[in-house]
Design a protein around this motif. Sequence first.
Motif, short mmCIF file in Angstrom:
data_model
loop_
_atom_site.label_atom_id
_atom_site.label_comp_id
_atom_site.label_asym_id
_atom_site.label_seq_id
_atom_site.Cartn_x
_atom_site.Cartn_y
_atom_site.Cartn_z
N ASN A 240 0.81 -1.22 0.00
CA ASN A 240 0.00 0.00 0.00
C ASN A 240 0.84 1.27 0.00
N HIS A 241 2.15 1.14 -0.17
CA HIS A 241 3.04 2.29 -0.08
C HIS A 241 4.13 2.20 -1.15
N GLY A 242 4.96 3.22 -1.19
CA GLY A 242 6.16 3.16 -2.00
C GLY A 242 7.18 2.27 -1.30
N VAL A 243 7.90 1.47 -2.06
CA VAL A 243 8.84 0.50 -1.50
C VAL A 243 10.22 0.72 -2.10
N ILE A 244 11.22 0.78 -1.25
CA ILE A 244 12.61 0.86 -1.69
C ILE A 244 13.20 -0.54 -1.57
N VAL A 245 13.67 -1.07 -2.68
CA VAL A 245 14.30 -2.40 -2.68
C VAL A 245 15.81 -2.17 -2.57
N ALA A 246 16.37 -2.56 -1.44
CA ALA A 246 17.79 -2.35 -1.19
C ALA A 246 18.61 -3.54 -1.67
N SER A 247 19.85 -3.27 -2.02
CA SER A 247 20.78 -4.32 -2.42
C SER A 247 21.03 -5.25 -1.24
N LYS A 248 21.25 -6.52 -1.52
CA LYS A 248 21.56 -7.48 -0.45
C LYS A 248 23.00 -7.33 0.02
N ILE A 249 23.81 -6.64 -0.75
CA ILE A 249 25.20 -6.40 -0.39
C ILE A 249 25.31 -4.98 0.13
#
Length: 71
Positions: free
Chosen positions: A35-44
């Motif tokens: 339901n929101h904006g999502v920031i997908v961060a690097s796993k490293i």
Amino acid sequence: MTGDVLPCFDAPTMVLPENTSCIITVPFTLHTASNHGVIVASKIGILNKTSYVSLVNNLLQKPTMEELVKN
């Protein structure tokens, strides 16, 4: 920043970068994230004694459950 999110954190204890931007994130359930904006961060990332920094891999706006699971 959108009007429906108010981040609460101890800002005076943070060391912010001088020549770049900074995004502060918190983990949430997939249902809430959809339901929101999502920031997908690097796993490293970069870990030191007080923080963990990672690059942004993707930005999603109100993603479907399938998009969240994929990313």
